[in-house]
Design a protein around this motif. Sequence first.
Motif, PDB file in Angstrom:
ATOM      1  N   LYS A 413       0.840  -1.191   0.000  1.00 39.30           N
ATOM      2  CA  LYS A 413       0.000   0.000   0.000  1.00 39.30           C
ATOM      3  C   LYS A 413       0.883   1.251   0.000  1.00 39.30           C
ATOM      4  O   LYS A 413       1.956   1.268   0.595  1.00 39.30           O
ATOM      5  CB  LYS A 413      -0.944   0.000   1.202  1.00 39.30           C
ATOM      6  N   ILE A 414       0.408   2.263  -0.692  1.00 41.96           N
ATOM      7  CA  ILE A 414       1.079   3.568  -0.741  1.00 41.96           C
ATOM      8  C   ILE A 414       0.064   4.601  -0.284  1.00 41.96           C
ATOM      9  O   ILE A 414      -1.018   4.733  -0.872  1.00 41.96           O
ATOM     10  CB  ILE A 414       1.583   3.890  -2.159  1.00 41.96           C
ATOM     11  N   ARG A 415       0.416   5.311   0.770  1.00 40.17           N
ATOM     12  CA  ARG A 415      -0.512   6.291   1.336  1.00 40.17           C
ATOM     13  C   ARG A 415      -0.115   7.695   0.883  1.00 40.17           C
ATOM     14  O   ARG A 415       1.034   8.115   1.042  1.00 40.17           O
ATOM     15  CB  ARG A 415      -0.492   6.216   2.865  1.00 40.17           C
ATOM     16  N   LEU A 416      -1.077   8.406   0.310  1.00 41.78           N
ATOM     17  CA  LEU A 416      -0.865   9.795  -0.084  1.00 41.78           C
ATOM     18  C   LEU A 416      -1.535  10.694   0.953  1.00 41.78           C
ATOM     19  O   LEU A 416      -2.760  10.703   1.084  1.00 41.78           O
ATOM     20  CB  LEU A 416      -1.464  10.063  -1.467  1.00 41.78           C
ATOM     21  N   LEU A 417      -0.720  11.430   1.692  1.00 45.66           N
ATOM     22  CA  LEU A 417      -1.289  12.355   2.680  1.00 45.66           C
ATOM     23  C   LEU A 417      -1.983  13.522   1.996  1.00 45.66           C
ATOM     24  O   LEU A 417      -2.981  14.049   2.495  1.00 45.66           O
ATOM     25  CB  LEU A 417      -0.191  12.887   3.599  1.00 45.66           C
ATOM     26  N   ARG A 418      -1.415  13.928   0.851  1.00 48.92           N
ATOM     27  CA  ARG A 418      -2.031  15.032   0.109  1.00 48.92           C
ATOM     28  C   ARG A 418      -1.597  14.935  -1.344  1.00 48.92           C
ATOM     29  O   ARG A 418      -0.464  14.572  -1.651  1.00 48.92           O
ATOM     30  CB  ARG A 418      -1.583  16.376   0.678  1.00 48.92           C
ATOM     31  N   ILE A 419      -2.517  15.263  -2.240  1.00 44.65           N
ATOM     32  CA  ILE A 419      -2.178  15.393  -3.651  1.00 44.65           C
ATOM     33  C   ILE A 419      -2.853  16.664  -4.159  1.00 44.65           C
ATOM     34  O   ILE A 419      -4.022  16.920  -3.869  1.00 44.65           O
ATOM     35  CB  ILE A 419      -2.603  14.148  -4.463  1.00 44.65           C
ATOM     36  N   ARG A 420      -2.078  17.470  -4.890  1.00 44.22           N
ATOM     37  CA  ARG A 420      -2.589  18.768  -5.351  1.00 44.22           C
ATOM     38  C   ARG A 420      -2.320  18.905  -6.849  1.00 44.22           C
ATOM     39  O   ARG A 420      -1.206  18.656  -7.322  1.00 44.22           O
ATOM     40  CB  ARG A 420      -1.924  19.917  -4.604  1.00 44.22           C
ATOM     41  N   PHE A 421      -3.341  19.332  -7.615  1.00 46.41           N
ATOM     42  CA  PHE A 421      -3.245  19.532  -9.056  1.00 46.41           C
ATOM     43  C   PHE A 421      -3.323  21.030  -9.349  1.00 46.41           C
ATOM     44  O   PHE A 421      -4.335  21.666  -9.059  1.00 46.41           O
ATOM     45  CB  PHE A 421      -4.386  18.819  -9.786  1.00 46.41           C
TER      46      PHE A 421
END
Length: 456
Positions: A413-421
């Motif tokens: 599993k890979i956890r993304l705390l935040r992703i912004r475009f």
Amino acid sequence: MPSSRLLALLGLLMLCKGQEETGSGESCDNFTDLNLSHCFMGTSLYVRLLLYTRSNLDCGREINHRRLASQPLLNLSRPTAFVIHGYRPTGAPPIWINHIVHLLAEQEDLNVIVVDWNKGAANLNYFTAVTYTREAAYNLTGFIMKMEEEGASLSSIHLIGVSLGAHLAGFIGANLKGKIGRITGLDPAGPMFTSATPEERLDPTDAMFVDVLHTDMDSFGLRGAHGHIDFYANGGVDQPGCPKTIFAGKSYFVCDHQRSVFLYLCSLNRTCSLTGYPCSSYSDFLEGRCLQCEAFRPASCPLLGYDLGPWRETLLRLRQTKAFFSTTATLPYRKMSYRVDMVTWNQYLRWGVVYIRLHSGRNFTEARTDHQLLRFEQYTSTRLLAQFDEELQHVHKISMRISTGNVIGPRYKIRLLRIRFTPLERPLRPLMCRFDIIMEENMEVAFRPLPCNSRL
């Protein structure tokens, strides 16, 4: 170096060679149309200048070089753009001449002068055509000096040269001590110029401002940087949609090289916007390292095309700038680009490539960052450039997949705390964010984007 007086004399002598007076009737003067038989036999240099203005966009008038005042359509108080074609191995007129004349006239009230040196450029022996570029440059130097004597300003003259024509424009600029206002080189020719010194090819000292577009540096185009700003479409090589095998015939040889003209035509159309991102290399650009354009504030990143005014002073101060952009295979060529910033939190170090889809109703467009492996580790910020072939007005859903190539064993599993475009070419559009996403390697996860000032 010949004196200015001698240059003028040489130029006028060559301009007069084979010249016929233009009649006062309504007949139009057309670009010289030759065929393969002329190319086999070889042609001698003969330069014609065809004038177009807003009042005769569809009917060129050949200029009488000896008596400029006899051409009422030539207003020397207006800016003048010279369009200079390159090598013509088949002798046929360039298919883009009428398009560029009309599009240039839309930019401002100009004298558009098409330089027709098809007799000279149409030779099966490319080396003969290269030799003629120097003679043609003396030709045009004499004419421009005559224009200056009649009241034209050298700073208001813009030379637009295609392939071999780009170097021809550079020779004119050098003859006039760099006082020409601007030279635009569209994929300057590479063969016979690869090892040339700056005096033997187009270079930044040839005009007050020089901009260059590269599309075929690994074949017919010239490698390197040769202007105050050099734009590199798709890294300057291998344009999308161009054939990859010789079985495509002529298109295999000329498609990448000709793309420079079509991209420039597209940039002259106000509905087409191609942004160049200053960077040291195309790979750095693709990896998202050059997306800020801090040096050009308060203006944005420079745009390919006719109006480089907002960036000109900065570019002259920087002296030489490389700017990169990617395109699609067809009109309007522009890709929709997002800067994607992710903060990851996963227990194990993983490497992978990212696939992103933007959805709007039943429509979607995909970006693949498969030119590099991204590093995903505990509490690490990762930035990438995502470029989409289509522009969706309203993005309702985003789906992502991180492909690690792991085909056996457990999926991590890979956890993304935040992703912004962040939309790069549409700064007025809101940023899109999402927080705390759990992804499983090689599995697609879909989510609804949120405003970046909100949390779940």
